[in-house]
Design a protein around this motif. Structure first.
Motif, mmCIF file in Angstrom:
data_model
loop_
_atom_site.group_PDB
_atom_site.id
_atom_site.type_symbol
_atom_site.label_atom_id
_atom_site.label_comp_id
_atom_site.label_asym_id
_atom_site.label_seq_id
_atom_site.Cartn_x
_atom_site.Cartn_y
_atom_site.Cartn_z
ATOM 1 N N ARG A 96 3.952 0.293 -14.026
ATOM 2 C CA ARG A 96 3.623 0.722 -15.396
ATOM 3 C C ARG A 96 2.862 2.038 -15.422
ATOM 4 N N GLY A 97 2.390 2.475 -14.246
ATOM 5 C CA GLY A 97 1.632 3.730 -14.192
ATOM 6 C C GLY A 97 0.190 3.566 -14.587
ATOM 7 N N ALA A 98 -0.354 2.329 -14.436
ATOM 8 C CA ALA A 98 -1.758 2.108 -14.808
ATOM 9 C C ALA A 98 -2.660 2.867 -13.844
ATOM 10 N N PRO A 99 -3.625 3.672 -14.329
ATOM 11 C CA PRO A 99 -4.510 4.432 -13.437
ATOM 12 C C PRO A 99 -5.378 3.547 -12.576
ATOM 13 N N ALA A 100 -5.775 2.354 -13.086
ATOM 14 C CA ALA A 100 -6.688 1.494 -12.324
ATOM 15 C C ALA A 100 -6.016 0.889 -11.109
ATOM 16 N N ALA A 101 -4.693 0.974 -11.006
ATOM 17 C CA ALA A 101 -4.000 0.336 -9.882
ATOM 18 C C ALA A 101 -4.403 0.961 -8.559
ATOM 19 N N ARG A 102 -4.824 2.221 -8.593
ATOM 20 C CA ARG A 102 -5.213 2.883 -7.348
ATOM 21 C C ARG A 102 -6.709 2.987 -7.186
ATOM 22 N N GLY A 103 -7.434 2.254 -7.992
ATOM 23 C CA GLY A 103 -8.881 2.331 -7.926
ATOM 24 C C GLY A 103 -9.434 1.679 -6.683
ATOM 25 N N PRO A 155 0.645 -8.515 -9.376
ATOM 26 C CA PRO A 155 0.064 -7.748 -10.481
ATOM 27 C C PRO A 155 -0.178 -6.288 -10.119
ATOM 28 N N LEU A 156 -0.583 -6.024 -8.854
ATOM 29 C CA LEU A 156 -0.845 -4.643 -8.457
ATOM 30 C C LEU A 156 0.430 -3.813 -8.494
ATOM 31 N N VAL A 157 1.510 -4.365 -7.941
ATOM 32 C CA VAL A 157 2.778 -3.629 -7.943
ATOM 33 C C VAL A 157 3.250 -3.418 -9.381
ATOM 34 N N ASP A 158 3.114 -4.462 -10.229
ATOM 35 C CA ASP A 158 3.516 -4.301 -11.628
ATOM 36 C C ASP A 158 2.692 -3.215 -12.310
ATOM 37 N N ALA A 159 1.381 -3.173 -11.984
ATOM 38 C CA ALA A 159 0.525 -2.138 -12.587
ATOM 39 C C ALA A 159 0.963 -0.750 -12.141
ATOM 40 N N VAL A 160 1.329 -0.620 -10.869
ATOM 41 C CA VAL A 160 1.800 0.686 -10.385
ATOM 42 C C VAL A 160 3.100 1.070 -11.078
ATOM 43 N N GLU A 175 0.833 -1.203 0.000
ATOM 44 C CA GLU A 175 0.000 0.000 0.000
ATOM 45 C C GLU A 175 0.867 1.253 0.000
ATOM 46 N N SER A 176 1.964 1.229 0.758
ATOM 47 C CA SER A 176 2.848 2.393 0.786
ATOM 48 C C SER A 176 3.443 2.646 -0.591
ATOM 49 N N TYR A 177 3.811 1.562 -1.281
ATOM 50 C CA TYR A 177 4.401 1.756 -2.607
ATOM 51 C C TYR A 177 3.355 2.245 -3.592
ATOM 52 N N VAL A 178 2.122 1.733 -3.486
ATOM 53 C CA VAL A 178 1.065 2.161 -4.403
ATOM 54 C C VAL A 178 0.824 3.658 -4.280
ATOM 55 N N PHE A 179 0.836 4.188 -3.023
ATOM 56 C CA PHE A 179 0.500 5.587 -2.834
ATOM 57 C C PHE A 179 1.713 6.500 -2.962
ATOM 58 N N THR A 180 2.920 6.005 -2.684
ATOM 59 C CA THR A 180 4.099 6.880 -2.734
ATOM 60 C C THR A 180 5.038 6.557 -3.872
#
Length: 824
Positions: free
Chosen positions: A139-146, A132-137, A74-79
Motif C-alpha cells: 500500500r506504500g505505507a511510510p510506517a512499514a519501513r520504520g 501485515p508488513l508486506v501488505d503495508a509495503v 526484508e528484501s521486498y520491504v527495501f526493494t
C-alpha cells in the motif's frame, strides 16, 4: 582429502561364526536366545538412536523456511521487487506443512509440545507481523519501513530461533543419550556372551571387535563431530569408515555438515556485504568495497564497470552508446590481464537480462564472453577458468556490470553461486544508486552556490585581500557560507562573511538571497548595526508567501566597513565569530566586543565595534567551519588560528594556504571561508577638506577652492564639471541643510570624489522639475555630469557624494579587477 580407513571383509564374520557353532553347538543353543535378545535390543537401540535424525533434519528445514520468510520479507520491504515477494509467498505457504511435519517426527512428548510451540510462534509471526508488513509495503505505507516495525520483526524472529535452538539441543541430547545406551548394551552383550559361552570366548571377542570397529567407533566419531559442529566448528567432518547404514549415516552427516558450512559462509558473505558495501556516498569507494568483500571468499578476481554518467551523478540512460568504464578491480594477485581502473571496459561482455549469467568453463566458448578468441587468450593463459557476470541495476535502471572470476586454482562456479552473485550485485547497485543521487545533489548545490557567489571581487587601491572557500565534503552537502568585498562611497570598502544554517540546495539558495540583500543594503550606505537589523528582519520574513517552508531559516553574518581616509573600521556581528587583527608588527589581536544574536531571532539589538587600524594592519575574517568541527573544539580552533596567523612574514595568498592547511585536514565537514584584508591609508595629499560657512556668498569661495585643488592635482580637465557639481551641492547644503557644512575632495587611482556634508539628516532626492519651477534641477544636473551619486547618513547629519572618472581612467570598469572565485 580425508584418508579412507580400511574396512574388514563383509564375509569375515561367517566362517568365524561357523567354526564357533561347530565347536559350541550345545552352548550356542542356550546362548542363542540370549544373543538374539541382546542383538534385538541393540538393534532397537540403534533404530531408536537413528529415529531422532528426521527430527534434526526437519528442524533445519523449518529454520530455513523461517530464514527464507525473513530474508524475502526484508528484501521486498527495501526493494519492493516481485521476485522477493514470490519467494516470501512460497516460504509462507510451505511453513504450516513443514512445522506440522516437525511435530509428527518428534520423538518425545516434550519435543512434540515444543514443536507445537514453534509451529504456533511461526504462524503468529506470519499472520500477525509478516503478512501485515508486506501488505503495508504494497500500500506504500511510510510506517512499514520504520524502526519500530523492524525491531518488532527481529524480536519475533529471535524468539522463534530460540525455540528452534532449544528443540535442536534437546533432540541432540536425546540422540547422544540413546547412543550411549547403545554402547552400554554392546558391552553387556560382550559380557553376557563371554560368561555364558566360556568356550566361545574367541568368537565373542572377535565378534565384539568387529562390531566395535564397524559400528561403535563410527558412532563415537559422529558424536564427537556433532559436538564440534554444535560448538561452532563447521569444518568438522566424519572420516568414512563404515558400510551400509553406518556408511550412509556418515555420508549424510558429512553432507549436512558441508551444507551448514556452505550456508554459514554464504550468510556471512552477504552479511559482510550488507555492512561493508555502501559505507560512503562515493561511487568509486562503493565499487571498491564490493571488490574487498568478494575477494577471496567468493571469487579470485572482481571487476566493476559502470556507465560514465554514474560517476558524475547523471542518469545512466543518457549514455546512449552503452559504453562502460572500469571503476574498480581487485584479486588475489596484482598482475591479472584485466583492463585497469579508468579504462574503457573490455571483456567480459555485460550480463544481459535481469539476472546473473554463469560460464562454468571459459574454454568452451571464448567468443561468448570475450567477443573473440584473441581477447580471451591472455585471460585463459593467466588461468581464468569460470565466470559469473551480474548486472548492476537499481529500480530498473541499469548502471553497469560486475564480473566475478575464478582461476584454475579454485573450484569452478556452480549454479548455486548465481544467487549469491545476484545478491551481491543487488546490494551494490542500491548503494551505487544512493551514491549517484548524492553526487548529483551535491554537484547541483555546488553549481547553484557558485552561480550565486561573486565571480570576481573588486580590486581596491587601499585594500589588499586574499580568500579561500572550501565547500563541505560530507554527506550533509554544501553549506551556505559566503564572503564579499563591496566598494562603498568615499573610497570605503565593506567586508562581509556569512554562514547560512543548514546544507544543500536550500542553504545555497538562502545564501544567494542574503548576499544580494547585503549588497543592496550596503549600497544604501547604512551603518553596520543598522544593516544587520534590516537583514535580521529580512531573514525572519524570508519564507513568507513562499509556500511550504523546508525548515527554519537562520544565518550568521559579520559586516565590517573600512575607511582608508580616517583608517577607521566599524563592524558588527550577528552571531558570527569576531575577526582577528594582525598588526604591522605581526602580533595577532582579538577584536574587542560581543557577537550579537544570529539573524532570524528578531527584536535584539546589534552592537557596532569601532577600530582604528594602523597602515598595514590585516583583518582576518573567517567562518565557523574553519575553527570548529566534531573533532575540534571552538576555543582550541581559535587558538590554532591565532598561531597560524601569527607565523607572519608571507604574502596574503601564502598565509591563506598556511592557515587552511594548519586547521583543516581532509574533506571539511562544513564550509570553510577565510578572508584576509590588508589595509592601506589614503595619502594626505589625495584628500582636501574645507569648512564652508552657511552663507550663499561662500559658494563662490567653495568653487575657487575646488579649482585650486584640481590645478594642484593637475586635473584641470575636470574643473568645469566639478565647479558646477560643487556649486549645486554646496548651495543645496546652505539652503536646505544645517551647519556645519564641509566640502571634501578625494582623488584615488581612478576616481575624483566630491563630498558635501551638513548637519541635517534629511536626505535629498532627485525629481523632475516642471517648466515654470525655479528649482529642483540641481541633483538632476549632478546625476547627468557625474558617473554616479548618492547620500549616506552620518552621526552628525548626512553626506552627499558623487564620483567622476579621472582622465587617465579609460572607463569606469577599469577600476574593477577580475578575481577567479572558483579557486578552492
Amino acid at each position: 582429502m580425508q584418508r579412507r580407513t580400511k574396512t574388514p571383509p563383509h564375509g569375515g564374520l561367517v566362517p568365524l561364526t561357523a567354526v564357533a557353532g561347530a565347536l559350541l553347538a550345545v552352548l550356542m543353543v542356550l546362548v542363542f536366545v540370549m544373543l538374539v535378545w541382546a542383538i534385538q535390543d541393540a538393534r532397537g537401540s540403534l533404530l531408536s538412536a537413528r529415529s531422532g535424525r528426521p527430527a534434526l533434519d526437519q528442524v533445519g528445514v523449518v529454520e530455513k523456511t523461517v530464514l527464507d520468510v525473513e530474508a524475502s520479507q526484508e528484501s521486498y520491504v527495501f526493494t519492493q521487487q516481485d521476485e522477493f515477494l514470490r519467494r516470501w509467498q512460497a516460504a509462507r505457504t510451505a511453513f504450516p506443512a513443514r512445522s506440522q511435519r516437525l511435530v509428527d517426527v518428534s520423538t518425545s512428548t516434550a519435543q512434540q509440545r515444543l514443536a507445537g510451540e514453534i509451529r504456533q510462534a511461526g504462524q503468529s509471526f506470519l499472520d500477525d507481523y509478516s503478512v501485515p508488513l508486506v501488505d503495508a509495503v504494497r500500500r506504500g505505507a511510510p510506517a512499514a519501513r520504520g524502526a519500530a516495525r523492524t525491531l518488532e520483526g527481529e524480536r519475533r524472529v529471535q524468539a522463534l530461533r530460540d525455540r528452534l535452538s532449544r528443540y535442536l539441543t534437546a533432540e541432540r541430547t536425546a540422540i547422544d543419550r540413546r547412543e550411549r545406551a547403545l554402547e552400554a548394551r554392546m558391552h553387556t552383550l560382550t559380557v553376557v556372551a563371554s560368561l555364558g559361552v566360556a568356550g566361545a570366548t574367541l568368537l565373542i571377542i572377535g565378534y565384539g571387535a568387529y562390531v566395535t570397529r564397524v559400528i561403535v567407533w563410527p558412532v563415537r566419531r559422529m558424536a564427537a563431530t556433532a559436538t564440534r559442529l554444535a560448538a561452532g566448528d563447521l569444518s568438522a567432518r566424519v572420516p568414512p569408515s563404515g558400510r551400509r547404514e553406518i556408511g550412509q549415516l556418515e555420508s549424510a552427516f558429512n553432507t549436512m555438515a558441508g551444507s551448514l558450512e556452505k550456508s554459514h559462509r554464504r550468510l556471512r558473505l552477504l552479511y559482510d556485504a550488507g555492512t561493508s558495501v555502501g559505507t560512503t556516498l562515493d561511487v568509486r569507494r562503493t565499487a571498491g568495497e564490493l571488490v574487498r568483500v568478494a575477494v577471496p571468499r567468493f571469487a579470485d578476481f572482481v571487476t566493476v564497470d559502470l556507465a560514465p554518467s554514474v560517476l558524475t551523478g547523471g542518469d545512466p540512460a543518457d549514455d546512449g552508446d552503452g559504453t562502460l568504464r572500469r571503476v574498480a578491480r581487485g584479486g588475489v594477485r596484482d598482475d591479472p590481464p584485466l583492463d585497469p581502473v579508468d579504462a574503457p571496459a573490455g571483456p567480459p561482455r555485460p550480463a544481459s537480462g535481469s539476472g546473473a549469467a554463469l560460464l562454468p568453463d571459459l574454454r568452451t566458448d571464448p567468443a561468448a564472453w570475450a567477443g573473440d578468441e584473441q581477447r580471451a587468450a591472455p585471460l585463459l593463459a593467466y588461468g581464468m577458468a569460470s565466470l559469473i557476470t551480474a548486472p548492476l541495476s537499481a529500480q530498473g535502471v541499469p548502471q553497469g556490470t560486475v564480473a566475478f572470476w575464478r582461476t584454475r586454482d579454485s573450484p569452478p562456479f556452480e549454479p548455486d553461486d548465481l544467487s549469491d552473485a545476484e545478491e551481491l550485485a543487488a546490494k551494490t547497485a542500491a548503494a551505487l544508486d544512493n551514491a549517484r543521487r548524492y553526487t548529483r545533489e551535491r554537484e547541483t548545490a555546488l553549481a547553484l552556490q557558485r552561480s550565486l557567489l561573486p565571480h570576481g571581487l573588486p580590486e581596491r587601491p587601499t585594500l589588499d585581500f586574499a580568500y579561500r572557500y572550501l565547500p563541505a565534503g560530507t554527506r550533509a552537502g554544501v553549506g551556505g557560507d559566503w564572503l564579499d568585498v563591496i566598494p562603498l562611497s568615499g573610497t570605503r570598502v565593506a567586508l562581509v562573511v556569512g554562514d547560512v544554517v543548514g546544507h544543500g540546495i536550500h542553504a545555497s539558495a538562502a545564501m544567494g538571497r542574503l548576499r544580494t540583500a547585503v549588497r543592496t543594503l550596503a549600497d544604501v550606505d547604512l551603518p553596520p548595526d543598522e544593516l544587520l537589523t534590516h537583514l535580521d528582519d529580512l531573514v525572519i520574513h524570508l519564507d513568507d508567501g513562499a509556500g511550504d517552508p523546508t525548515g527554519e531559516v537562520g544565518s550568521t553574518c559579520l559586516y565590517a566597513v573600512y575607511d582608508p581616509v580616517s583608517r577607521h573600521c566599524s563592524l558588527a556581528s550577528a552571531g558570527h565569530p569576531l575577526p582577528f587583527v594582525i598588526t604591522p608588527q605581526g602580533a595577532v589581536e582579538s577584536v574587542p566586543g560581543e557577537a550579537g544574536p544570529p539573524l532570524g531571532l528578531g527584536g535584539l539589538p546589534f552592537e557596532t565595534t569601532e577600530l582604528d587600524l594602523p597602515t598595514g594592519s590585516t583583518l582576518a575574517l573567517f567562518s565557523n567551519g574553519l575553527v570548529h568541527s566534531r573533532h575540534l573544539d571552538l576555543g582550541h580552533g581559535l587558538d590554532r588560528l591565532r598561531r597560524a596567523l601569527g607565523s607572519g612574514g608571507q604574502s596574503l595568498e601564502a598565509t591563506c594556504d598556511r592557515v587552511v592547511a594548519a586547521l583543516r585536514s581532509g574533506e571539511p565537514a562544513d564550509d570553510v571561508t577565510l578572508l584576509l584584508a590588508r589595509t592601506h591609508a589614503l595619502p594626505a595629499d589625495q584628500v582636501a577638506t574645507w569648512e564652508v560657512r552657511a552663507d550663499p556668498e561662500h559658494v563662490a569661495t567653495a568653487r575657487s577652492l575646488t579649482t585650486g585643488q584640481l590645478d594642484a592635482w593637475q586635473l584641470e580637465e575636470l574643473s568645469f564639471t566639478t565647479e558646477l557639481v560643487v556649486s549645486e551641492l554646496v548651495t543645496n547644503a546652505i539652503r536646505y541643510g544645517d551647519s556645519p557644512i564641509q566640502l571634501r575632495l578625494i582623488r584615488d587611482t581612478a576616481m575624483l570624489i566630491c563630498e558635501v556634508s551638513d548637519g541635517s539628516s534629511t536626505a535629498p532626492h532627485a525629481r523632475r522639475a516642471r517648466i515654470l519651477d525655479e528649482g529642483g534641477r540641481g541633483l538632476l544636473l549632478v546625476a547627468q555630469l557625474t558617473l554616479r551619486w548618492g547620500t549616506r547618513q552620518t552621526a552628525a547629519g548626512k553626506t552627499i557624494w558623487c564620483e567622476q572618472p579621472l582622465p587617465t581612467a579609460e572607463a569606469y570598469a577599469g577600476r574593477r579587477g577580475s578575481v577567479d572565485w572558483s579557486r578552492e
